[in-house]
Design an enzyme around this catalytic site. Structure first.
Site, PDB file in Angstrom:
ATOM      1  N   HIS A  52      39.450  33.388  34.979  1.00 34.46           N
ATOM      2  CA  HIS A  52      40.556  34.167  34.427  1.00 34.46           C
ATOM      3  C   HIS A  52      40.423  35.637  34.813  1.00 34.46           C
ATOM      4  O   HIS A  52      41.403  36.272  35.230  1.00 34.46           O
ATOM      5  CB  HIS A  52      40.581  34.052  32.901  1.00 34.46           C
ATOM      6  CG  HIS A  52      41.246  32.818  32.391  1.00 34.46           C
ATOM      7  ND1 HIS A  52      40.624  31.600  32.366  1.00 34.46           N
ATOM      8  CD2 HIS A  52      42.489  32.612  31.882  1.00 34.46           C
ATOM      9  CE1 HIS A  52      41.447  30.698  31.856  1.00 34.46           C
ATOM     10  NE2 HIS A  52      42.582  31.286  31.558  1.00 34.46           N
ATOM     11  N   ASP A 178      47.967  34.936  29.835  1.00 34.44           N
ATOM     12  CA  ASP A 178      47.288  35.246  31.092  1.00 34.44           C
ATOM     13  C   ASP A 178      48.150  36.118  31.995  1.00 34.44           C
ATOM     14  O   ASP A 178      47.693  37.132  32.521  1.00 34.44           O
ATOM     15  CB  ASP A 178      46.917  33.962  31.836  1.00 34.44           C
ATOM     16  CG  ASP A 178      45.769  33.224  31.171  1.00 34.44           C
ATOM     17  OD1 ASP A 178      45.109  33.809  30.293  1.00 34.44           O
ATOM     18  OD2 ASP A 178      45.539  32.055  31.523  1.00 34.44           O
ATOM     19  N   ASP A 192      49.702  30.393  32.860  1.00 39.39           N
ATOM     20  CA  ASP A 192      48.410  30.210  32.199  1.00 39.39           C
ATOM     21  C   ASP A 192      47.478  29.474  33.153  1.00 39.39           C
ATOM     22  O   ASP A 192      47.869  28.477  33.770  1.00 39.39           O
ATOM     23  CB  ASP A 192      48.575  29.409  30.905  1.00 39.39           C
ATOM     24  CG  ASP A 192      47.362  29.539  30.002  1.00 39.39           C
ATOM     25  OD1 ASP A 192      47.299  30.513  29.235  1.00 39.39           O
ATOM     26  OD2 ASP A 192      46.477  28.674  30.067  1.00 39.39           O
TER      27      ASP A 192
END
Length: 293
Positions: A52, A178, A192
């Protein structure tokens, strides 16, 4: 990730993404197709946090994307004290950035058209000023039954959510999206990243068909997460987008199962889970969360 708190700023600090499992599914299914570029990399929540961080910080406007990706991997590994080789991680993630997401890839999205880590806080049933209406998962399930077409791939989630025994929700719901991407129109898409393994052993893109990803979405309760993200974007755009119309500006969600994204040769429908919840569902859920209906 999404967290419920009892008041503003009351939720615990989030050390990383907590919605991706550490356990590997007890599924051992050998499939053909292009191999995942991440087969030699770790799995679990800590690795998901690392991925991420890289994908949310990489600058797609640079001349050399491989060099930029390597730089981001080195910095993320250093910050997270991760036992991962940055060069191997960068090599594995480059195809993810080049995988088609419909008409474009992550590498094609200009920094000005993406908003990474959009934090939000949604008051539930009035927050600090409670209202009469209750916010329950059963009410959300009823909305899904009413608004989702019967042939929607995630329509079964209504019954699954209704089976969850949970008290009425109060306080505040906080979380972080995100990425929100702006497309022509403009339309806004919630993105995401997911590092979930959908089987044991070496994976291929064919482990991440639309059917397999839908099953994982249901198992992990990601439809609820996606809808809450859409509500957060809906409320954000009400204040920021001139002439805002949910039916026009809400572009749905894309859940990117990065282990199934292997570059331009990714088989169609693999790795990228698109879902367009009806705008009426998002608006109605926003009202229910506020305790207005």
């Amino acid at each position: 990730a999404v967290h419920q708190g009892q008041g503003v700023g009351s939720e615990a600090e989030q050390p990383g993404k907590t919605d991706e499992p550490d356990e590997v599914p007890a599924v051992d299914l050998a499939l053909g197709g292009p191999p995942s570029t991440m087969n030699d990399l770790p799995s679990g929540a800590a690795f998901g946090t690392l991925v991420h961080e890289v994908l949310e910080t990489v600058d797609t406007s640079v001349v050399s994307l491989p060099d930029e990706l390597l730089r981001c991997c080195r910095e993320a590994v250093r910050r997270q004290l991760a036992d991962v080789e940055p060069a191997a991680m960068a090599e594995a993630l480059l195809p993810v950035l080049l995988t088609p997401l419909g008409t474009r890839a992550l590498a094609d999205i200009a920094p000005a058209d993406r908003l990474a880590e959009l934090n939000f806080e949604l008051p539930l049933a009035g927050g600090d000023d409670p209202v009469v209406g209750e916010v329950t998962l059963r009410r959300v399930a009823d909305l899904l039954r009413w608004e989702l077409p019967a042939d929607d791939v995630l329509a079964p989630y209504a019954d699954l959510l209704a089976s969850v025994d949970a008290p009425a929700l109060r306080g505040y719901l906080s979380g972080s999206i995100d990425m929100v991407v702006r497309l022509d129109g403009p339309r806004y898409i919630v993105v995401d990243y997911k590092t979930n393994r959908l089987a044991r052993g070496d994976l291929t893109a064919l482990h991440y068909t639309r059917e397999a990803m839908a099953a994982e979405m249901l198992r992990a309760h990601y439809p609820l997460q996606a809808l809450l993200y859409c509500v957060a974007v809906h409320r954000y755009l009400r204040w920021r987008q001139p002439g805002y119309d949910p039916a026009v500006h809400l572009g749905g969600v894309q859940y990117l199962f990065v282990r199934g994204m292997v570059g331009p040769l990714t088989p169609g429908g693999c790795g990228v889970f698109d879902w367009q919840p009806p705008a009426a569902l998002v608006v109605a859920l926003s009202d229910v969360l506020a305790g207005r209906s």
